[in-house]
Design a protein around this motif. Structure first.
Motif, mmCIF file in Angstrom:
data_model
loop_
_atom_site.group_PDB
_atom_site.id
_atom_site.type_symbol
_atom_site.label_atom_id
_atom_site.label_comp_id
_atom_site.label_asym_id
_atom_site.label_seq_id
_atom_site.Cartn_x
_atom_site.Cartn_y
_atom_site.Cartn_z
ATOM 1 N N ASN A 151 65.597 70.929 -91.513
ATOM 2 C CA ASN A 151 64.555 70.056 -92.070
ATOM 3 C C ASN A 151 65.116 69.120 -93.151
ATOM 4 O OD1 ASN A 151 62.561 71.051 -90.392
ATOM 5 N ND2 ASN A 151 61.062 71.241 -92.046
ATOM 6 N N ASN A 152 66.366 68.727 -92.955
ATOM 7 C CA ASN A 152 66.993 67.747 -93.844
ATOM 8 C C ASN A 152 67.099 66.402 -93.124
ATOM 9 O OD1 ASN A 152 67.384 69.554 -95.958
ATOM 10 N ND2 ASN A 152 69.402 70.198 -95.206
ATOM 11 N N VAL A 153 66.975 65.321 -93.890
ATOM 12 C CA VAL A 153 67.090 63.976 -93.323
ATOM 13 C C VAL A 153 67.949 63.119 -94.239
ATOM 14 C CG1 VAL A 153 64.852 64.067 -92.146
ATOM 15 C CG2 VAL A 153 64.992 63.152 -94.476
ATOM 16 N N ALA A 154 68.422 62.000 -93.697
ATOM 17 C CA ALA A 154 69.100 60.968 -94.485
ATOM 18 C C ALA A 154 68.274 59.699 -94.376
ATOM 19 C CB ALA A 154 70.519 60.734 -93.962
ATOM 20 N N ILE A 155 68.097 58.995 -95.493
ATOM 21 C CA ILE A 155 67.269 57.796 -95.497
ATOM 22 C C ILE A 155 68.070 56.610 -96.032
ATOM 23 C CG2 ILE A 155 65.186 59.177 -95.797
ATOM 24 C CD1 ILE A 155 65.087 58.286 -98.714
ATOM 25 N N GLY A 156 67.621 55.394 -95.675
ATOM 26 C CA GLY A 156 68.267 54.172 -96.140
ATOM 27 C C GLY A 156 68.040 53.939 -97.623
ATOM 28 N N VAL A 157 68.985 53.258 -98.254
ATOM 29 C CA VAL A 157 68.922 53.073 -99.700
ATOM 30 C C VAL A 157 67.722 52.222 -100.107
ATOM 31 C CG1 VAL A 157 70.461 51.057 -99.613
ATOM 32 C CG2 VAL A 157 70.289 52.401 -101.722
ATOM 33 N N ARG A 158 67.361 51.230 -99.303
ATOM 34 C CA ARG A 158 66.203 50.389 -99.647
ATOM 35 C C ARG A 158 64.900 51.180 -99.513
ATOM 36 N NH1 ARG A 158 68.630 46.223 -102.289
ATOM 37 N NH2 ARG A 158 70.476 45.562 -101.120
ATOM 38 N N LEU A 159 64.827 52.031 -98.494
ATOM 39 C CA LEU A 159 63.645 52.876 -98.333
ATOM 40 C C LEU A 159 63.517 53.829 -99.515
ATOM 41 C CD1 LEU A 159 61.273 53.987 -96.672
ATOM 42 C CD2 LEU A 159 62.908 55.444 -95.460
ATOM 43 N N ALA A 160 64.649 54.389 -99.942
ATOM 44 C CA ALA A 160 64.628 55.291 -101.094
ATOM 45 C C ALA A 160 64.111 54.568 -102.337
ATOM 46 C CB ALA A 160 66.028 55.848 -101.340
ATOM 47 N N GLN A 161 64.520 53.308 -102.518
ATOM 48 C CA GLN A 161 64.044 52.534 -103.661
ATOM 49 C C GLN A 161 62.552 52.230 -103.546
ATOM 50 O OE1 GLN A 161 66.571 49.109 -103.688
ATOM 51 N NE2 GLN A 161 68.396 50.235 -104.347
ATOM 52 N N ASN A 162 62.101 51.918 -102.326
ATOM 53 C CA ASN A 162 60.696 51.535 -102.133
ATOM 54 C C ASN A 162 59.730 52.687 -102.408
ATOM 55 O OD1 ASN A 162 61.490 48.964 -101.435
ATOM 56 N ND2 ASN A 162 61.327 49.287 -99.231
ATOM 57 N N ILE A 163 60.128 53.888 -102.008
ATOM 58 C CA ILE A 163 59.209 55.024 -102.190
ATOM 59 C C ILE A 163 59.573 55.862 -103.412
ATOM 60 C CG2 ILE A 163 58.674 55.126 -99.726
ATOM 61 C CD1 ILE A 163 60.519 57.514 -99.479
ATOM 62 N N GLY A 164 60.687 55.546 -104.057
ATOM 63 C CA GLY A 164 61.094 56.262 -105.266
ATOM 64 C C GLY A 164 61.681 57.631 -105.004
#
Length: 413
Positions: free
Chosen positions: A144-157
């Protein structure tokens, strides 16, 4: 065109006019400057345009391969057979199954549209160089681990270690209707591909977890393919397209991103055509400076003719003089273009700081930084264009000088 010692001595003398000929020297200096700027601009623009194409292709292929075999309806039941057939096709370097589905994610009350990607362990490991924080090796089936894009991480905090919720509208049916499926996943890594749209939307997870989230069983959505020659991808995968006709469709990078790459190619050709006129303007400057030099040296030319200088010698002297101006400007332009390309990113940032404008907005430019890739063949063509036009610009003044009649010039001396 070899010069005799006499011809070379006179040519050097005319390349460095005396104090009484300062205006001619100024015009010649301007000619050198214009040639330098025109060559530098052509080198910079063509290298940046090539860099755009190469960088976009590299980053897009890094995630989607050179082509995808996508099933009708979004589910490929017999994907193992198709995968084996693709891998056995001559020219195919790599092929792997892939799941890609647009969904929603929420974190701390913020909701964003995302693109969930289910990848194999090998594809996930290949993303390691693009990870900016966290550990992508933690993405294992059932974790249940994921990797996300850096811009998405910034958008959702979100940061590494946070738990985000992924929402699948196609949930399970209940007596009260369909309930969206909501599953919490821990952010194990944050990556940066370098293309804004990808970094803003992509969420990567193991394929088994994606199949569980989407409730699709042991099926995949597509197969991504990498070939040995991207420009021949359609030809290489033609047998695969025939074999899967009616069940799936083969789309290559040219088709998927046709609008982007065609626009880039049109802009590249248009910019090259427009900037080539700068070289033509530089050639006219060389012509004008040589015409002025010939008019100023008419008496000297007549004297040299009476002393035995041939028309051919005079022609060679003035062609060499003008061509040398063009050659100096061309070399200086190559040096200037190389320096600007090397410091291109600091230059962009400095101009943005001075003007207060964001000159390189990733949302508009697709890429996070300004790319550049010099093509030796194109640079050679630019050099040939500059030198060729410089040579042509010298012909008329040189012919006028060689055709000077010493009797008419010295009649009243």
């Amino acid at each position: 065109m070899l010069l005799s010692p006499f011809e070379w001595t006179i040519a050097k003398r005319y390349l460095l006019p005396g104090k009484s000929e300062a205006f001619i020297a100024l015009v010649a200096g301007i000619s050198v400057g214009v040639v330098m700027l025109s060559v530098a601009m052509l080198v910079i623009v063509m290298s940046v345009m090539n860099g755009f194409r190469a960088e976009l292709l590299d980053k897009i292929v890094g995630l989607n391969g050179h082509a995808i075999v996508q099933a009708y309806g979004g589910r490929m039941d017999d994907w193992e057979d198709i995968l084996e057939q693709v891998r056995s096709t001559p020219g195919v370097v790599e092929a792997s199954p892939l799941i890609e589905q647009p969904l929603l994610t929420s974190f701390n009350g913020r909701v964003e549209a995302i693109l969930v990607r289910g990848n194999t362990a090998e594809d996930i490991a290949d993303m390691a160089p693009k990870v900016v924080s966290g550990d992508i090796s933690a993405l294992r089936p059932g974790s249940n681990n994921v990797a996300i894009g850096v811009r998405l991480a910034q958008n959702i905090g979100a940061r590494v270690g946070d738990t985000i919720t992924i929402i699948n509208p196609q949930g399970r049916s209940t007596p009260f209707g369909t309930v969206p499926r909501q599953v919490g996943y821990t952010v194990a890594a944050i990556f940066e591909v370098g293309i804004y749209e990808y970094d803003q939307a992509f969420v990567m997870m193991p394929m088994a977890d994606a199949q569980t989230l989407l409730l699709i069983g042991d099926t995949v959505g597509m197969i991504e393919v990498t070939v040995d020659d991207p420009d021949r991808v359609g030809e290489i995968l033609a047998p695969v397209a025939q074999a899967v006709a009616g069940r799936a469709v083969v789309s290559d990078w040219k088709t998927i991103n046709s609008t982007l790459f065609e626009a880039l190619q049109v802009e590249r050709v248009a910019m090259a055509f427009a900037l080539s006129f700068m070289v033509l303007v530089a050639a006219f400057n060389i012509l004008s400076s040589l015409v002025m030099l010939v008019r100023a040296k008419t008496r000297d030319i007549a004297i040299m003719r009476t002393m035995g200088a041939t028309r051919r010698s005079l022609l060679k002297i003035f062609v060499t003089t003008g061509f040398t101006v063009g050659a100096i400007g061309t070399v200086a332009g190559l040096i200037l273009g190389t320096i600007v390309l090397y410091f291109r990113q600091p230059i962009v940032e400095f101009i943005g700081l001075v003007t207060g404008q964001d000159l390189w907005d990733p949302e508009v430019r697709f890429l996070s930084t300004l790319p550049a890739q010099a093509d030796p063949i194109e640079i050679a063509l630019i050099v040939l264009l500059a030198l060729g036009l410089s040579f042509l610009a010298t012909l008329y003044p040189a012919l006028k000088a060689s055709g000077t009649d010493p009797v008419q010039v010295l009649r009243y001396e």
